[in-house]
Enzyme design. Sequence first.
Site, mmCIF file in Angstrom:
data_model
loop_
_atom_site.group_PDB
_atom_site.id
_atom_site.type_symbol
_atom_site.label_atom_id
_atom_site.label_comp_id
_atom_site.label_asym_id
_atom_site.label_seq_id
_atom_site.Cartn_x
_atom_site.Cartn_y
_atom_site.Cartn_z
ATOM 1 N N HIS A 275 -7.629 -4.574 -0.566
ATOM 2 C CA HIS A 275 -6.984 -4.368 -0.220
ATOM 3 C C HIS A 275 -6.012 -4.590 1.407
ATOM 4 O O HIS A 275 -6.799 -4.932 2.165
ATOM 5 C CB HIS A 275 -7.337 -2.779 -0.229
ATOM 6 C CG HIS A 275 -6.310 -2.201 0.049
ATOM 7 N ND1 HIS A 275 -5.013 -1.892 -1.026
ATOM 8 C CD2 HIS A 275 -4.682 -1.578 1.296
ATOM 9 C CE1 HIS A 275 -3.769 -1.119 -1.029
ATOM 10 N NE2 HIS A 275 -3.866 -1.052 1.379
ATOM 11 N N SER B 239 1.065 -0.940 0.045
ATOM 12 C CA SER B 239 0.086 0.153 0.126
ATOM 13 C C SER B 239 0.730 1.294 -0.013
ATOM 14 O O SER B 239 1.558 1.753 -0.678
ATOM 15 C CB SER B 239 -1.372 -0.003 1.209
ATOM 16 O OG SER B 239 -1.913 1.042 0.946
ATOM 17 N N ASP C 17 -10.061 -3.062 -4.982
ATOM 18 C CA ASP C 17 -9.233 -2.938 -4.272
ATOM 19 C C ASP C 17 -9.245 -1.567 -5.257
ATOM 20 O O ASP C 17 -9.061 -1.653 -6.320
ATOM 21 C CB ASP C 17 -7.472 -3.185 -4.255
ATOM 22 C CG ASP C 17 -6.375 -2.628 -4.659
ATOM 23 O OD1 ASP C 17 -7.001 -0.696 -3.298
ATOM 24 O OD2 ASP C 17 -5.550 -2.523 -3.466
#
Length: 321
Positions: free
Chosen positions: A286, A161, A256
């Site tokens: 995610h 991320s 995501d």
Amino acid sequence: MPAVHPDTQALLTLIRESGRPPYEVLSPLAARRAYAAGRALLQPAPVEVAELRDVTIMGKTGEVPLRLYRGVDTSAANVLPCLLYLHGGGWVFGDIDSHDGVCRRLANDARCCVVAVDYRLAPEHPFPDAIEDCMAALAWVAGNAGALHIDAAQIAVAGDSAGGNLAAVLALMGRDGTVPPSVFQALLYPVVDLTMSAESYERITEGVPVTAKTMRYFVDHYLPDVAQRTDWRASPLRAPNLHGAPPALVLTCGHDPLCDEARQYAWRLERDGVRVATLHLSDQVHGILTMGKVIGATDGILAFIAAALRDAWRTAAGAAP
């Protein structure tokens, strides 16, 4: 929309029934507390490693905490390849504790030294503070390779991320000589374009832990100046070219908002002559790497990442299969 994995669907149902508010309606402090509170529910018990120790180095403006791991069945005398790991959390939350389990697994499965970086968080420390801390950590690792018993020619960078964003930026900086070079980059559902203009932002708007609104909350805290969001140090997808970057693994998830920009980054790496492997999980959301207690696929995904790292270090060293 693609189908959702049964484990993930059960998790989404649990979140919905719990009434947990989305991160974007919380203050950064409350969001940090909420994220930390979910750790015991989502993450399996940590595995043993051969060595774990915390150190503190000096960054550009202050101290930067690091956590060092050495994989099980390695000794202090072994000279190991090294993975600099940068945690996720939207630059707003997360720390070396939140991703301790991931780092332990990668240290063991990749038979390496992992160095996790506790970089400064937004909004107290907006762009470029996080990247400056990560630059300092990479320089320290390379500069102290002998004392750390690691191979300075076998340093890889990885992150999930927001951490994937920082890892991608470090990889390009290493190509350009701004920081020590890395031989591989593992970008795990990374943020690579802070303009948030990819189509998946229109598609992933509700029903999952990280939505388009969540990402806007993160980006607004990390880089409130909209004009700076096209700076490649914030949005590596906006770099003029990616030629000469280290080989990459890019992991994406179908549910995501970051999916499309990360897939575009993998395509650009390939177009610019960089070796890249992609792993797309159309049925996942995610953040799955820190959800291994409830999502069974996480174990195999971490094993795949470790295998990619081992292969990268083997080929960088010119070893036979």
